[in-house]
Design a protein around this motif. Sequence first.
Motif, short mmCIF file in Angstrom:
data_model
loop_
_atom_site.label_atom_id
_atom_site.label_comp_id
_atom_site.label_asym_id
_atom_site.label_seq_id
_atom_site.Cartn_x
_atom_site.Cartn_y
_atom_site.Cartn_z
N ARG A 149 0.85 -1.19 0.00
CA ARG A 149 0.00 0.00 0.00
C ARG A 149 0.89 1.24 0.00
O ARG A 149 0.95 1.98 0.98
CB ARG A 149 -0.91 -0.02 1.22
N SER A 286 -0.33 8.28 5.78
CA SER A 286 -0.77 7.18 6.62
C SER A 286 0.40 6.56 7.38
O SER A 286 1.29 5.97 6.77
CB SER A 286 -1.45 6.10 5.77
N ARG A 289 -0.37 2.10 7.31
CA ARG A 289 -0.93 1.75 6.01
C ARG A 289 -1.55 0.36 5.98
O ARG A 289 -2.34 0.05 5.11
CB ARG A 289 0.15 1.88 4.93
N GLU A 291 -3.73 -0.69 7.75
CA GLU A 291 -5.16 -0.57 8.02
C GLU A 291 -5.95 -0.18 6.77
O GLU A 291 -7.18 -0.20 6.78
CB GLU A 291 -5.40 0.45 9.12
N LEU A 292 -5.25 0.19 5.71
CA LEU A 292 -5.91 0.60 4.48
C LEU A 292 -6.25 -0.62 3.62
O LEU A 292 -5.61 -1.66 3.73
CB LEU A 292 -5.01 1.54 3.67
N ARG A 404 -10.74 9.90 6.58
CA ARG A 404 -11.68 9.12 7.38
C ARG A 404 -12.59 8.28 6.49
O ARG A 404 -12.92 7.14 6.82
CB ARG A 404 -12.52 10.04 8.27
N ARG A 407 -10.98 5.18 5.35
CA ARG A 407 -10.84 4.21 6.44
C ARG A 407 -12.17 3.79 7.04
O ARG A 407 -12.21 3.11 8.07
CB ARG A 407 -9.96 4.79 7.55
N ASP A 408 -13.29 4.23 6.45
CA ASP A 408 -14.62 3.90 6.97
C ASP A 408 -14.75 4.34 8.43
O ASP A 408 -15.13 3.56 9.31
CB ASP A 408 -14.91 2.41 6.85
N ALA A 409 -14.42 5.61 8.69
CA ALA A 409 -14.47 6.16 10.05
C ALA A 409 -15.44 7.34 10.08
O ALA A 409 -15.02 8.50 9.99
CB ALA A 409 -13.08 6.60 10.50
#
Length: 462
Positions: A149, A286, A289, A291-292, A404, A407-409
């Motif tokens: 990533r 990031s 990364r 977490e992406l 965000r 990252r679905d936040a």
Amino acid sequence: MPLPSQPTGARRPRAMVIDGAWRALGPGLESLSGPGGAPLTRTVKLIVLPLIVRPALHPELASDFLAPEPAARLDALIRESGGRLVATAQWFTLLKRTRRALGVVAGNPQDLYFQRCFELAAEHGDPGADAGAVARSVVEDVADAGGGRTVDALKRYLADLAQHARLDMELRVAWEGRQLTPAVDTAAAVALAGEVLEACGGAEGPRNSPVYTSMVEAGLGELLGRALWTHASGVWGRDDLPTHLGLTERELPPRPQVGRGASTATLPAPLDRTLFERLFVVLQSSARREELPTVPELVGREVGRSCAPLGLYDETLRVAVLLGGQLAVGLDPLAIRDPAPGRTAAHRAVNSRWRREASVLRARRMTVSPHPDPDGGVLDALAQDLRTPWTAYMRRLWVRLHGRDVRDAPLADAASAWAVLDGVARSVMMDHRARVRSALRTLTASTTPPAAVAEAAESRSA
């Protein structure tokens, strides 16, 4: 270089206390410090505040202005960490050298290694005989954590001609399929945003507002995004401001292109960016990364996101853009005080904080002075930024919300949204302060002997 002394009983800016304590630690911190000897912004953000000050455990140190006793405690915490900070600086220098030797180029070294170096300093102290092997292991571990990533992986993925053509077609189809007609009155949406800002910016701190939930359920952020596509005007109650508030440099946002490269120094406005530029920022900034999503998944989702209202999928984040726009149009750091009409508690809180900045006080004097800027226009250009603060604010807000979204936040409630809005305001203010100090150092260096440069710059900006 010590800062000017302060009255014994006066509250002091936390940033000034950190600066003074840092300089008192002496040499050995160069890789964590700026040219004038102050800690780098990332040093404060990634090391000093979360790892030394730890405001969550010491709430009395969380304020921007500290009474004498908390200020003394903060000073002591930093001085007590002096040895570990010197070791941190040594580890960071070693990790950067190892990174170059291994040919690693992805990511910002400060974001990637600052906190790891502080951990190494706590575990090992100064780099020892086995430091080279330890540094190599850390650099490789951080690089592997990205799982491909990286910006280089993105560049390779989009370099394929067939892939590029397919994505361009998908962008065209998504753009042509947009729903353009606004469904409700945008002025009513902005009025509701004012109610939320009033609730969040009060003296008792941010309060959750049912109005925020109703705005999300009604899709008012999506409404604003569609208004940007249809050349709506007067949305913010001021005909002299474009609806997009600087989110695009065009009259209307253009159809996103795929793109092949990006440069931090020349990034266009958020809604004018290519697919590559949008993801370039995410990958560059990031620290975690892993977490992406993978690059193919990132690109696939970004096609639809870039053609969505406001370039965002999540409605809570779109509503945050609406709230941020309403806050941004009321930012006026050069005014002496807020006029009563149209200003919420949030406006009063942010404007009051900004107006205490020394750079703002100087800019205000320049604005009303009949004489030209004696510094040849360098500071006048920075003062101009304070006359149109909404552009820098909205640009930084969008980038944060986009991160965000990737990252679905989402922002679950009004208090969460306000934390982001207020954080962006502080970030913009601190960035402007840093640029003013940099300009002062440059101007002073051209007319002052080197030994007096730092002291002169600090005295003029303090």
